[in-house]
Design an enzyme around this catalytic site. Structure first.
Site, mmCIF file in Angstrom:
data_model
loop_
_atom_site.group_PDB
_atom_site.id
_atom_site.type_symbol
_atom_site.label_atom_id
_atom_site.label_comp_id
_atom_site.label_asym_id
_atom_site.label_seq_id
_atom_site.Cartn_x
_atom_site.Cartn_y
_atom_site.Cartn_z
ATOM 1 C CG ASN A 44 -0.384 -0.395 2.531
ATOM 2 O OD1 ASN A 44 0.552 -0.933 2.543
ATOM 3 N ND2 ASN A 44 -1.012 0.096 3.517
ATOM 4 C CB ILE A 45 1.697 3.661 -2.328
ATOM 5 C CG1 ILE A 45 2.329 2.578 -2.734
ATOM 6 C CG2 ILE A 45 2.211 5.104 -2.673
ATOM 7 C CD1 ILE A 45 2.914 2.674 -4.227
ATOM 8 C CD GLU A 46 -1.613 4.708 4.790
ATOM 9 O OE1 GLU A 46 -1.152 5.359 5.605
ATOM 10 O OE2 GLU A 46 -2.289 3.450 5.082
ATOM 11 C CB CYS A 55 -5.255 -1.207 -1.833
ATOM 12 S SG CYS A 55 -6.581 -0.369 -0.926
ATOM 13 C CD GLU A 57 -5.639 -5.474 -1.939
ATOM 14 O OE1 GLU A 57 -4.863 -4.584 -1.675
ATOM 15 O OE2 GLU A 57 -6.557 -6.157 -1.104
ATOM 16 C CB CYS A 88 -11.232 -2.046 0.086
ATOM 17 S SG CYS A 88 -10.312 -1.233 -1.526
HETATM 18 N N1 THU Z 1 -5.108 -1.636 2.458
HETATM 19 C C1 THU Z 1 -4.795 -2.443 1.387
HETATM 20 O O1 THU Z 1 -3.632 -1.979 1.044
HETATM 21 N N2 THU Z 1 -5.169 -3.465 1.179
HETATM 22 C C2 THU Z 1 -6.287 -4.280 1.545
HETATM 23 O O2 THU Z 1 -6.787 -5.195 1.155
HETATM 24 C C3 THU Z 1 -6.916 -3.502 2.869
HETATM 25 C C4 THU Z 1 -6.364 -2.125 2.997
HETATM 26 C C5 THU Z 1 -4.502 -0.594 3.002
HETATM 27 C C6 THU Z 1 -5.140 0.759 2.630
HETATM 28 C C7 THU Z 1 -4.644 1.486 3.720
HETATM 29 O O3 THU Z 1 -3.362 2.086 3.133
HETATM 30 C C8 THU Z 1 -4.395 0.914 4.848
HETATM 31 O O4 THU Z 1 -4.522 -0.366 4.355
HETATM 32 C C9 THU Z 1 -5.481 0.816 5.920
HETATM 33 O O5 THU Z 1 -6.941 0.860 5.453
#
Ligand code: THU
Length: 127
Positions: A44-46, A55, A57, A88
């Site tokens: 994940n890259i926020e 996310c 994925e 998600c």
């Molecule tokens: N996130 C993912 O990367 N994949 C998932 O299947 C669930 C959520 C990430 C998004 C965000 O950066 C962090 O998890 C919290 O929601």
């Protein structure tokens, strides 16, 4: 899943180490396996705007599709927290564009959810 699941879990964990998640501190890593057996990792890259967060994925899928891949068999996801990183809603829709892949998702304790995308996400929108 043809390949040893532990090998894929280990690869997803290595990808998780690259997660950029200063806001949630919830790190996610994944490995997306193509029908031909190639593997693409993601994390994940926020983003400070929150909504622009990617996310794991969709990062892996973007890497794969941009390399010409279109058919996927499996995605293995791991997180560093108590929540199991089941895809998600946005990721379910985006993954469903390509394949009804098999999903394996584990939290830090090893608690696991697995199954086909179509079971997790029936009635996906498509054109
Ligand atoms: N996130 C993912 O990367 N994949 C998932 O299947 C669930 C959520 C990430 C998004 C965000 O950066 C962090 O998890 C919290 O929601």
């Amino acid at each position: 899943m043809e390949k040893d699941p532990q090998t894929l879990i280990d690869k997803a964990k290595s990808a998780m180490d690259n997660a950029y998640c200063p806001y949630s501190r919830f790190a996610v890593g994944c490995v997306l396996v193509t029908e031909s057996g190639k593997e693409y990792t993601g994390c994940n890259i926020e983003n400070a705007s929150y909504g622009a967060t990617l996310c794991a994925e969709r990062v892996a899928l973007g890497k794969a599709v941009s390399e010409g891949e279109r058919k996927f068999s499996t995605i293995v996801l791991v997180s560093n927290g108590a929540s199991i990183p089941v895809p998600c809603g946005i990721c379910r829709q985006v993954l469903s564009e390509f394949s009804d892949l098999y999903i394996v998702a584990l939290n830090v304790k090893g608690d696991k959810i697995e199954g086909n995308l179509s079971d997790l996400f029936p009635l996906a929108f498509n054109l």
